[in-house]
Design an enzyme around this catalytic site. Sequence first.
Site, PDB file in Angstrom:
ATOM      1  N   ARG A  47       0.811  -1.231   0.000  1.00 23.18           N
ATOM      2  CA  ARG A  47       0.000   0.000   0.000  1.00 23.18           C
ATOM      3  C   ARG A  47       0.841   1.276   0.000  1.00 23.18           C
ATOM      4  NH1 ARG A  47      -3.266  -1.065   5.295  1.00 23.18           N
ATOM      5  NH2 ARG A  47      -1.101  -1.543   5.761  1.00 23.18           N
ATOM      6  N   LYS A 145       2.405 -19.320   4.910  1.00 23.04           N
ATOM      7  CA  LYS A 145       1.676 -19.863   6.061  1.00 23.04           C
ATOM      8  C   LYS A 145       1.371 -18.727   7.030  1.00 23.04           C
ATOM      9  CE  LYS A 145       4.907 -19.856   9.554  1.00 23.04           C
ATOM     10  NZ  LYS A 145       5.520 -20.270  10.732  1.00 23.04           N
ATOM     11  N   HIS A 175       8.692 -23.315   4.410  1.00 21.40           N
ATOM     12  CA  HIS A 175      10.114 -23.116   4.128  1.00 21.40           C
ATOM     13  C   HIS A 175      11.003 -24.198   4.741  1.00 21.40           C
ATOM     14  CE1 HIS A 175       9.619 -20.646   7.825  1.00 21.40           C
ATOM     15  NE2 HIS A 175      10.788 -21.142   8.119  1.00 21.40           N
ATOM     16  N   LYS A 179      14.704 -26.830   3.022  1.00 29.68           N
ATOM     17  CA  LYS A 179      16.043 -27.040   3.576  1.00 29.68           C
ATOM     18  C   LYS A 179      16.712 -28.233   2.912  1.00 29.68           C
ATOM     19  CE  LYS A 179      15.357 -24.838   7.989  1.00 29.68           C
ATOM     20  NZ  LYS A 179      16.313 -23.769   7.691  1.00 29.68           N
ATOM     21  N   GLU A 213      13.304 -22.254  19.025  1.00 27.57           N
ATOM     22  CA  GLU A 213      13.790 -20.912  18.699  1.00 27.57           C
ATOM     23  C   GLU A 213      14.257 -20.246  19.990  1.00 27.57           C
ATOM     24  OE1 GLU A 213      11.190 -18.976  15.372  1.00 27.57           O
ATOM     25  OE2 GLU A 213       9.855 -19.873  16.830  1.00 27.57           O
ATOM     26  N   ASP A 232       1.057 -21.933  14.460  1.00 28.92           N
ATOM     27  CA  ASP A 232       2.171 -21.290  13.760  1.00 28.92           C
ATOM     28  C   ASP A 232       3.220 -22.313  13.323  1.00 28.92           C
ATOM     29  OD1 ASP A 232       3.559 -19.000  12.802  1.00 28.92           O
ATOM     30  OD2 ASP A 232       4.907 -19.085  14.521  1.00 28.92           O
ATOM     31  N   HIS A 237       4.922 -26.853   9.757  1.00 31.15           N
ATOM     32  CA  HIS A 237       6.298 -27.366   9.723  1.00 31.15           C
ATOM     33  C   HIS A 237       6.447 -28.741  10.388  1.00 31.15           C
ATOM     34  CE1 HIS A 237       7.032 -23.381   8.439  1.00 31.15           C
ATOM     35  NE2 HIS A 237       7.034 -22.826   9.636  1.00 31.15           N
ATOM     36  N   LYS A 337       9.221 -20.851  21.600  1.00 29.05           N
ATOM     37  CA  LYS A 337      10.005 -19.618  21.523  1.00 29.05           C
ATOM     38  C   LYS A 337      10.739 -19.420  22.836  1.00 29.05           C
ATOM     39  CE  LYS A 337       7.545 -17.127  17.988  1.00 29.05           C
ATOM     40  NZ  LYS A 337       8.649 -17.216  17.015  1.00 29.05           N
ATOM     41  N   LYS A 342      18.665 -21.945  19.583  1.00 27.93           N
ATOM     42  CA  LYS A 342      18.010 -22.209  18.309  1.00 27.93           C
ATOM     43  C   LYS A 342      18.482 -23.573  17.838  1.00 27.93           C
ATOM     44  CE  LYS A 342      17.935 -20.342  13.642  1.00 27.93           C
ATOM     45  NZ  LYS A 342      18.020 -19.145  12.844  1.00 27.93           N
TER      46      LYS A 342
HETATM   47  P1  NAP Z   1       4.520  -7.701   7.595  1.00 27.58           P
HETATM   48  O1  NAP Z   1       5.920  -7.327   7.917  1.00 27.58           O
HETATM   49  O2  NAP Z   1       3.444  -7.205   8.490  1.00 27.58           O
HETATM   50  O3  NAP Z   1       4.238  -7.217   6.101  1.00 27.58           O
HETATM   51  C1  NAP Z   1       2.950  -7.187   5.562  1.00 27.58           C
HETATM   52  C2  NAP Z   1       3.041  -6.617   4.173  1.00 27.58           C
HETATM   53  O4  NAP Z   1       1.716  -6.535   3.651  1.00 27.58           O
HETATM   54  C3  NAP Z   1       3.621  -5.223   4.094  1.00 27.58           C
HETATM   55  O5  NAP Z   1       4.407  -5.123   2.928  1.00 27.58           O
HETATM   56  C4  NAP Z   1       2.392  -4.345   3.988  1.00 27.58           C
HETATM   57  O6  NAP Z   1       2.786  -3.153   3.359  1.00 27.58           O
HETATM   58  C5  NAP Z   1       1.495  -5.220   3.133  1.00 27.58           C
HETATM   59  N1  NAP Z   1       0.065  -4.917   3.292  1.00 27.58           N
HETATM   60  C6  NAP Z   1      -0.630  -4.783   4.438  1.00 27.58           C
HETATM   61  N2  NAP Z   1      -1.921  -4.515   4.176  1.00 27.58           N
HETATM   62  C7  NAP Z   1      -2.055  -4.494   2.833  1.00 27.58           C
HETATM   63  C8  NAP Z   1      -3.146  -4.267   1.949  1.00 27.58           C
HETATM   64  N3  NAP Z   1      -4.366  -3.998   2.393  1.00 27.58           N
HETATM   65  N4  NAP Z   1      -2.904  -4.343   0.626  1.00 27.58           N
HETATM   66  C9  NAP Z   1      -1.675  -4.610   0.141  1.00 27.58           C
HETATM   67  N5  NAP Z   1      -0.596  -4.829   0.933  1.00 27.58           N
HETATM   68  C10 NAP Z   1      -0.781  -4.774   2.263  1.00 27.58           C
HETATM   69  O7  NAP Z   1       4.328  -9.275   7.510  1.00 27.58           O
HETATM   70  P2  NAP Z   1       5.452 -10.396   7.301  1.00 27.58           P
HETATM   71  O8  NAP Z   1       6.072 -10.707   8.612  1.00 27.58           O
HETATM   72  O9  NAP Z   1       6.342  -9.979   6.181  1.00 27.58           O
HETATM   73  O10 NAP Z   1       4.578 -11.659   6.896  1.00 27.58           O
HETATM   74  C11 NAP Z   1       3.969 -11.797   5.635  1.00 27.58           C
HETATM   75  C12 NAP Z   1       3.341 -13.179   5.519  1.00 27.58           C
HETATM   76  O11 NAP Z   1       4.347 -14.162   5.630  1.00 27.58           O
HETATM   77  C13 NAP Z   1       2.326 -13.489   6.617  1.00 27.58           C
HETATM   78  O12 NAP Z   1       1.338 -14.331   6.102  1.00 27.58           O
HETATM   79  C14 NAP Z   1       3.165 -14.259   7.639  1.00 27.58           C
HETATM   80  O13 NAP Z   1       2.380 -15.104   8.435  1.00 27.58           O
HETATM   81  C15 NAP Z   1       4.075 -15.043   6.702  1.00 27.58           C
HETATM   82  N6  NAP Z   1       5.348 -15.426   7.315  1.00 27.58           N
HETATM   83  C16 NAP Z   1       6.195 -14.482   7.797  1.00 27.58           C
HETATM   84  C17 NAP Z   1       7.412 -14.876   8.351  1.00 27.58           C
HETATM   85  C18 NAP Z   1       8.403 -13.870   8.863  1.00 27.58           C
HETATM   86  O14 NAP Z   1       9.473 -14.300   9.331  1.00 27.58           O
HETATM   87  N7  NAP Z   1       8.128 -12.589   8.823  1.00 27.58           N
HETATM   88  C19 NAP Z   1       7.744 -16.239   8.410  1.00 27.58           C
HETATM   89  C20 NAP Z   1       6.849 -17.171   7.878  1.00 27.58           C
HETATM   90  C21 NAP Z   1       5.653 -16.748   7.332  1.00 27.58           C
HETATM   91  P3  NAP Z   1       1.941  -1.771   3.444  1.00 27.58           P
HETATM   92  O15 NAP Z   1       1.674  -1.549   4.894  1.00 27.58           O
HETATM   93  O16 NAP Z   1       2.828  -0.775   2.796  1.00 27.58           O
HETATM   94  O17 NAP Z   1       0.746  -2.038   2.662  1.00 27.58           O
END
Ligand code: NAP
Length: 486
Positions: A47, A145, A175, A179, A213, A232, A237, A337, A342
């Site tokens: 966004r 996920k 992910h 591995k 972790e 989670d 996993h 956690k 880890k």
């Molecule tokens: P995050 O940091 O909160 O990022 C969310 C992203 O979505 C941001 O780029 C945000 O950007 C965008 N967004 C939010 N609302 C939106 C909307 N209405 N339209 C379009 N874009 C929108 O989340 P994350 O940690 O990267 O996780 C992303 C996904 O991966 C989730 O499903 C999470 O469960 C999964 N995941 C994450 C991790 C990890 O280590 N982070 C690991 C495994 C899985 P704007 O605010 O600029 O829109």
Amino acid sequence: MQTLPTFDLVLFGGTGDLAMRKLLPALYRRTCAGQVCADTRIIGAARSDLSREQYLAQVKSNCEAHLDGEFNERMWESFARCVDYCKVDAGEDLDYAALSRLLEGREDHVRIFFMSTAPNLFALICEGLARHSLVTSASRVVLEKPLGEDLVSSRQINERVGTAFREPQIFRIDHYLGKETVQNLLALRFGNMLFEPLWRRGRVRHVQITLAEDVGVERRAQFYDQTGALRDMVQNHLLQLLCIIAMEPPATANPDAMRDEKLKVLHALRPLAGNDARNNTVRGQYKAGAIAGQPVIGYLDEKDVPPNSVTETFVALKVEIDSWRWAGVPFYLRTGKRLQEKQSEIVVTFEDVPHALYERPEQLHSLNRLVIQLQPEEGITLNVLAKSPGEGMRLRPAELSLDFAEYFNGQRLDGYERLLTDIINGNLTLFMRRDELDAAWAWIDPIREAWQQYEERPKAYIAGTWGPAAASSLIVRDGFVWRNEL
Ligand code: NAP
């Protein structure tokens, strides 16, 4: 390594944590390896109203930060030429039109829509893409996920995503399956004669899978508090790793042959509901403690966690598989956690010899074990007994070890790099099919229902330990111990 076909990758959530920390650095590394051709396009979408230059500045600083000395300006220049940004609000129709203009004329290329956003946006975005005719026959969608929060919500997402993409176009990512070691486990089992005859009841005594972790909830407390360790980590996993260990050899390396066998394992899991769930699971929540000598706060003091939260940050389970191969062999799973370190590993402990000919160590638990280490290092160790040097036939524990990085000359892809190349190449083997996901949720939901029914609070554990004492009791009552407690 082979050059990848030219692709357009639209990274929804392109400004988020996962994109910046893992996905974009993974794509940068593949560019450095010469796999990404110059005509490829990687389009961050979110966004935020960013210019391409502003986005590139963010991506660059994150690649520098997360690539431990591997970053160099020359490679960055060639990677940056592929990267673009498009403002897309998932619910804003006009934004899809802008994306459509960026992709115009490139319909022949592999087109990937990677959903790195909150799961409640997956279906909305897919419907937006379909409305604007952005889904071509060469398109794929990648779903992160957790896919939903229970069977009902997961089905709803899959149903809606399924109106825009056919099942073979849908890549549900886990992910851990990317591995090298996990794939080496398949190689070990199905590429060698050695282990398969022993890979069954009567030969295997028990199996442990630990995904530990040392970090807390970090910046994801809001998400985590709604989710908890069971949804989670276990639903995806841990169950996927269990499937890889327990599945029958597939007839071919075809993705569906593999996924059929994993599905059979999920269907054979003995249900854990009501009192069975209560007796065979342990939930925990970390209190203040210390990790590597540094004090850390408890879960309830973390920012964005409600003071009365009963979300579990740890879970341990005893799981049984009702099949000819595995009947009576317990599988112990745990994840948490703020644990001591880890460490992710699978430990397959074999039965003892029927008759002890030689003098053996007192410690009965240190016999034949296959340890598959996933984190922090990847490798496989076989614990055997060998004669200790000197007089007499006295047996002592010894290790046969395979360190992949060392043996194969350091050529290693991290989980996301591997999975991204599979997606670009259209290889579905390491991705979950919809029926697998349904089966996993159908097994997980009754556990949560039992926890709610008995209104049990998670057991406290001190940060920096291995979880609540009850997790040790869960396995000790069967006469075994967790490997770290040997
Ligand atoms: P995050 O940091 O909160 O990022 C969310 C992203 O979505 C941001 O780029 C945000 O950007 C965008 N967004 C939010 N609302 C939106 C909307 N209405 N339209 C379009 N874009 C929108 O989340 P994350 O940690 O990267 O996780 C992303 C996904 O991966 C989730 O499903 C999470 O469960 C999964 N995941 C994450 C991790 C990890 O280590 N982070 C690991 C495994 C899985 P704007 O605010 O600029 O829109």
